[in-house]
Design an enzyme around this catalytic site. Structure first.
Site, PDB file in Angstrom:
ATOM      1  CB  CYS A   1      43.274  44.380  34.576  1.00  0.00           C
ATOM      2  SG  CYS A   1      44.769  43.713  35.360  1.00  0.00           S
TER       3      CYS A   1
ATOM      4  CG  HIS B   1      40.518  42.404  38.078  1.00  0.00           C
ATOM      5  ND1 HIS B   1      40.503  41.820  36.827  1.00  0.00           N
ATOM      6  CD2 HIS B   1      41.818  42.520  38.428  1.00  0.00           C
ATOM      7  CE1 HIS B   1      41.754  41.579  36.437  1.00  0.00           C
ATOM      8  NE2 HIS B   1      42.563  42.000  37.387  1.00  0.00           N
TER       9      HIS B   1
ATOM     10  CD  GLU C   1      36.913  41.109  36.463  1.00  0.00           C
ATOM     11  OE1 GLU C   1      38.031  40.596  36.280  1.00  0.00           O
ATOM     12  OE2 GLU C   1      36.683  42.323  36.322  1.00  0.00           O
TER      13      GLU C   1
END
Length: 212
Positions: free
Chosen positions: A82, A192, A194
């Site tokens: 990001c 992202h 995650e």
């Protein structure tokens, strides 16, 4: 010596990144750190973050991490996420602030006035939600991830590399933008991992095993 250092410069919830990496890391040690010495000694480095780029750059300087990030990006497996992607470029339209200059190019804002989808519907900024990521050639970090797989995005700005050969993937959202870059030991993504379920965990698994 730790295996993976997740750089903490006070921007964003880095615990979710740490937990996702730890989930796939096996016996590898993972630590969130703002200590330049720990970053320097780690075998791999993850450079995530959320927020406005001027604030991120200011915090990076204030915590003495600027040189540690540059050194890690030059020497060891390095994953930007990001804002951690955007900060690697020369300059951003967000606050007209200078970045780290690892890659030549700019960070630009999505042009709200002409953001429409293929169906003609108006697209909102920030770009938020799941979208397809299309690979630009093979890379070890794409192992086990089908071309066009979907990842989770939250951003109003995107990178515009000056050199096309660093583009590792693109995504379409009103316009075609670079969603991943790669060069030597560096791989950085706008999305992202995650927050991207199976595909994101696969990318992080690939990073743990990547030896550029």
């Amino acid at each position: 010596m730790i295996d993976v250092a997740v750089i903490d410069y006070g921007m964003g919830n880095l615990r979710s990144v740490e937990k996702a990496i730890a989930h796939v890391a096996g016996e590898a040690t993972v630590r969130v750190t703002d200590d330049p010495a720990v970053v320097a000694s780690a075998r791999r480095v993850v450079f995530p973050g959320q927020g406005a780029m001027p604030d991120c750059m200011a915090e990076l300087e204030a915590r003495g991490l600027h040189d540690a990030v540059l050194k890690a990006a030059a020497e060891k497996p390095f994953l930007g996420i990001c804002i951690g992607l955007q900060m690697l470029f020369e300059r951003s339209e967000e606050g007209h602030v200078a970045g780290l200059g690892v890659f030549p190019g700019q960070v630009r804002r999505f042009p709200d006035e002409r953001m429409v989808g293929a169906d003609g519907a108006r697209l909102k900024v920030p770009h938020m939600g799941w979208n397809e990521v299309w690979h630009h050639g093979a890379h070890p970090m794409w192992a086990g991830i089908p071309d066009g797989d979907r990842f989770y995005f939250v951003h109003s700005y995107y990178v515009d590399p000056a050199q096309g050969d660093v583009v590792a993937a693109h995504t379409d959202y009103g316009l075609r933008f670079t969603s991943a870059v790669a060069r030597d030991n560096i791989f950085a993504v706008q999305f992202h991992p995650e927050k991207s379920a199976r595909a994101g965990l696969q990318l992080l698994t690939n990073f743990i095993g990547w030896n550029p």
